[in-house]
Design a protein around this motif. Sequence first.
Motif, PDB file in Angstrom:
ATOM      1  N   LEU A 165      -5.914  11.790   4.820  1.00 39.86           N
ATOM      2  CA  LEU A 165      -6.160  10.372   4.585  1.00 39.86           C
ATOM      3  C   LEU A 165      -5.759   9.546   5.792  1.00 39.86           C
ATOM      4  N   GLU A 166      -4.633   9.896   6.402  1.00 39.48           N
ATOM      5  CA  GLU A 166      -4.177   9.176   7.589  1.00 39.48           C
ATOM      6  C   GLU A 166      -5.205   9.270   8.707  1.00 39.48           C
ATOM      7  N   GLY A 167      -5.779  10.460   8.890  1.00 40.23           N
ATOM      8  CA  GLY A 167      -6.754  10.635   9.949  1.00 40.23           C
ATOM      9  C   GLY A 167      -8.045   9.880   9.687  1.00 40.23           C
ATOM     10  N   SER A 168      -8.429   9.752   8.415  1.00 39.66           N
ATOM     11  CA  SER A 168      -9.684   9.072   8.099  1.00 39.66           C
ATOM     12  C   SER A 168      -9.551   7.562   8.173  1.00 39.66           C
ATOM     13  N   GLU A 169      -8.347   7.028   7.870  1.00 42.39           N
ATOM     14  CA  GLU A 169      -8.169   5.580   7.859  1.00 42.39           C
ATOM     15  C   GLU A 169      -7.709   5.037   9.204  1.00 42.39           C
ATOM     16  N   GLY A 170      -6.995   5.851   9.971  1.00 44.62           N
ATOM     17  CA  GLY A 170      -6.474   5.391  11.249  1.00 44.62           C
ATOM     18  C   GLY A 170      -5.342   4.404  11.061  1.00 44.62           C
ATOM     19  N   GLY A 171      -4.727   4.014  12.169  1.00 48.43           N
ATOM     20  CA  GLY A 171      -3.627   3.058  12.103  1.00 48.43           C
ATOM     21  C   GLY A 171      -2.360   3.704  11.576  1.00 48.43           C
ATOM     22  N   ASP A 172      -1.419   2.856  11.237  1.00 44.67           N
ATOM     23  CA  ASP A 172      -0.150   3.345  10.718  1.00 44.67           C
ATOM     24  C   ASP A 172      -0.325   3.896   9.313  1.00 44.67           C
ATOM     25  N   VAL A 193       8.225  12.537   3.980  1.00 48.71           N
ATOM     26  CA  VAL A 193       7.531  12.349   2.712  1.00 48.71           C
ATOM     27  C   VAL A 193       8.442  12.842   1.594  1.00 48.71           C
ATOM     28  N   PRO A 194       9.025  11.955   0.807  1.00 47.75           N
ATOM     29  CA  PRO A 194       9.889  12.403  -0.284  1.00 47.75           C
ATOM     30  C   PRO A 194       9.091  13.105  -1.373  1.00 47.75           C
ATOM     31  N   VAL A 195       9.709  14.098  -1.988  1.00 49.72           N
ATOM     32  CA  VAL A 195       9.097  14.842  -3.087  1.00 49.72           C
ATOM     33  C   VAL A 195       9.984  14.649  -4.319  1.00 49.72           C
ATOM     34  N   SER A 196       9.483  13.928  -5.297  1.00 50.42           N
ATOM     35  CA  SER A 196      10.190  13.801  -6.571  1.00 50.42           C
ATOM     36  C   SER A 196       9.708  14.910  -7.497  1.00 50.42           C
ATOM     37  N   THR A 197      10.635  15.600  -8.119  1.00 41.24           N
ATOM     38  CA  THR A 197      10.279  16.762  -8.941  1.00 41.24           C
ATOM     39  C   THR A 197      10.690  16.532 -10.391  1.00 41.24           C
ATOM     40  N   ILE A 198       9.903  17.108 -11.279  1.00 39.18           N
ATOM     41  CA  ILE A 198      10.154  17.017 -12.715  1.00 39.18           C
ATOM     42  C   ILE A 198      10.203  18.429 -13.284  1.00 39.18           C
ATOM     43  N   ALA A 219      -3.221  16.750   2.263  1.00 38.02           N
ATOM     44  CA  ALA A 219      -4.065  15.677   1.726  1.00 38.02           C
ATOM     45  C   ALA A 219      -3.637  14.323   2.274  1.00 38.02           C
ATOM     46  N   ILE A 220      -2.334  14.130   2.418  1.00 34.35           N
ATOM     47  CA  ILE A 220      -1.817  12.874   2.983  1.00 34.35           C
ATOM     48  C   ILE A 220      -2.233  12.744   4.441  1.00 34.35           C
ATOM     49  N   ASP A 221      -2.127  13.826   5.200  1.00 34.40           N
ATOM     50  CA  ASP A 221      -2.515  13.791   6.612  1.00 34.40           C
ATOM     51  C   ASP A 221      -4.002  13.539   6.777  1.00 34.40           C
ATOM     52  N   GLN A 248       0.841  -1.183   0.000  1.00 35.40           N
ATOM     53  CA  GLN A 248       0.000   0.000   0.000  1.00 35.40           C
ATOM     54  C   GLN A 248       0.883   1.242   0.000  1.00 35.40           C
ATOM     55  N   ALA A 249       0.425   2.303  -0.622  1.00 39.12           N
ATOM     56  CA  ALA A 249       1.147   3.569  -0.634  1.00 39.12           C
ATOM     57  C   ALA A 249       0.180   4.668  -1.043  1.00 39.12           C
ATOM     58  N   THR A 250       0.554   5.897  -0.736  1.00 35.63           N
ATOM     59  CA  THR A 250      -0.222   7.067  -1.142  1.00 35.63           C
ATOM     60  C   THR A 250       0.649   7.950  -2.023  1.00 35.63           C
ATOM     61  N   ILE A 251       0.157   8.231  -3.212  1.00 39.86           N
ATOM     62  CA  ILE A 251       0.880   9.055  -4.170  1.00 39.86           C
ATOM     63  C   ILE A 251       0.057  10.305  -4.450  1.00 39.86           C
ATOM     64  N   ILE A 252       0.708  11.459  -4.347  1.00 37.10           N
ATOM     65  CA  ILE A 252       0.071  12.720  -4.714  1.00 37.10           C
ATOM     66  C   ILE A 252       0.780  13.274  -5.946  1.00 37.10           C
ATOM     67  N   VAL A 253       0.014  13.503  -7.011  1.00 35.21           N
ATOM     68  CA  VAL A 253       0.552  14.141  -8.204  1.00 35.21           C
ATOM     69  C   VAL A 253       0.234  15.630  -8.114  1.00 35.21           C
ATOM     70  N   ALA A 254       1.279  16.454  -8.026  1.00 30.38           N
ATOM     71  CA  ALA A 254       1.112  17.910  -7.984  1.00 30.38           C
ATOM     72  C   ALA A 254       1.368  18.444  -9.389  1.00 30.38           C
ATOM     73  N   PHE A 255       0.342  18.992 -10.024  1.00 34.24           N
ATOM     74  CA  PHE A 255       0.364  19.334 -11.442  1.00 34.24           C
ATOM     75  C   PHE A 255       0.389  20.853 -11.601  1.00 34.24           C
ATOM     76  N   ASP A 256       1.407  21.336 -12.305  1.00 35.95           N
ATOM     77  CA  ASP A 256       1.549  22.768 -12.578  1.00 35.95           C
ATOM     78  C   ASP A 256       0.571  23.172 -13.687  1.00 35.95           C
ATOM     79  N   VAL A 257      -0.346  24.107 -13.365  1.00 38.05           N
ATOM     80  CA  VAL A 257      -1.295  24.606 -14.370  1.00 38.05           C
ATOM     81  C   VAL A 257      -1.074  26.096 -14.611  1.00 38.05           C
ATOM     82  N   SER A 258       0.165  26.567 -14.440  1.00 40.05           N
ATOM     83  CA  SER A 258       0.473  27.972 -14.682  1.00 40.05           C
ATOM     84  C   SER A 258       0.416  28.279 -16.179  1.00 40.05           C
ATOM     85  N   ALA A 259       0.343  29.555 -16.510  1.00 43.87           N
ATOM     86  CA  ALA A 259       0.191  29.971 -17.907  1.00 43.87           C
ATOM     87  C   ALA A 259       1.363  29.531 -18.776  1.00 43.87           C
TER      88      ALA A 259
END
Length: 315
Positions: free
Chosen positions: A179-186, A218-223, A175-177, A85-96
């Motif tokens: 989800l952690e609060g809603s699911e509980g546990g580790d 929480v590692p942040v991979s950047t492109i 957003a990650i936090d 199991q893992a949680t992935i957040i895609v942060a998408f740049d929508v600038s002009a």
Amino acid sequence: MTFLSPVWLWLLVPALLIAVLYVVMYLRRSRYALRFTNLDLLERLAPKRPGWRRHVPATAFMGMLVLLVVGFARPTAEVRVPREQATIIVAFDVSASMRATDVAPNRFAAAQQAARRFVGDLPSRFNLGLVTFSSSASVSVPPTADRAAVLSAIDRLTTDSGTAIGEAVFSSLDAIDALEGSEGGDRPPAHIVLMSDGSSTMGRTPELAAREAASRRVPVSTIAYGTPDGTIQMGGRETSVPVDGPALRELAGSTGGGFYEAASGDELRAVYDDIGSSVGYRTERQEIWPWFVGVALLGAVVAAGTSLFWFSRIL
């Protein structure tokens, strides 16, 4: 490779002595044959010489001994295993600046296509969320196993002005936090994948966001996406929007994530593939002695089989 019981490796010494003894005895037999001066009689007594075949059973037997000794020493190696199991957040740049056409058909459309493929390739057991950012950042889709919701949100994206990279990281962490609060546990492992083509111009700084992400582990991979030649039409004139990677590189390095550069749609898809592979698996140190024992047993079969077939005896 490391060993949990390295003391067993001392048995390699007698195995080496057996190999040396075999070579010595073979050389002695060779010298005796040279002393036999009646070559015609020798040819009649032994018309067929085994040649290289005589060494195959002995070599297989020695290989079996070595592999068994190494197996008893309990070798271990780093093995990639799928994450449960893992949680992935895609942060998408929508600038002009994402409207720049240095990437066909433009940065924004190519990035949408690559993101859709990334979403489709992630393991279904992962929670996936989408954060968009321009002058501010917002959670478009909270982490969920519903891939259709994420894909639909990607299709609805539009561009706006400004670039708030730091705010995108903070929104992803929130957003990650949540989800952690809603699911509980580790909390399962989490990873942020942030793609941008410019420098942060709004909100909290990437440096501040990096410290916060690092403190939460929480590692942040950047492109860094685009080319130095990107331009857009703004206010009736052409404006240069070159890709700017140093800040993204520092953000990734400070959090333990990876930094990538992509100058085309194909390169961006390859980057997403690499990130998906890295976050979809974890590295564990596992014992691999069964492989050594299995190959050793195969060596025993080869030694006995070739000796029986060629010389009508087992070793």
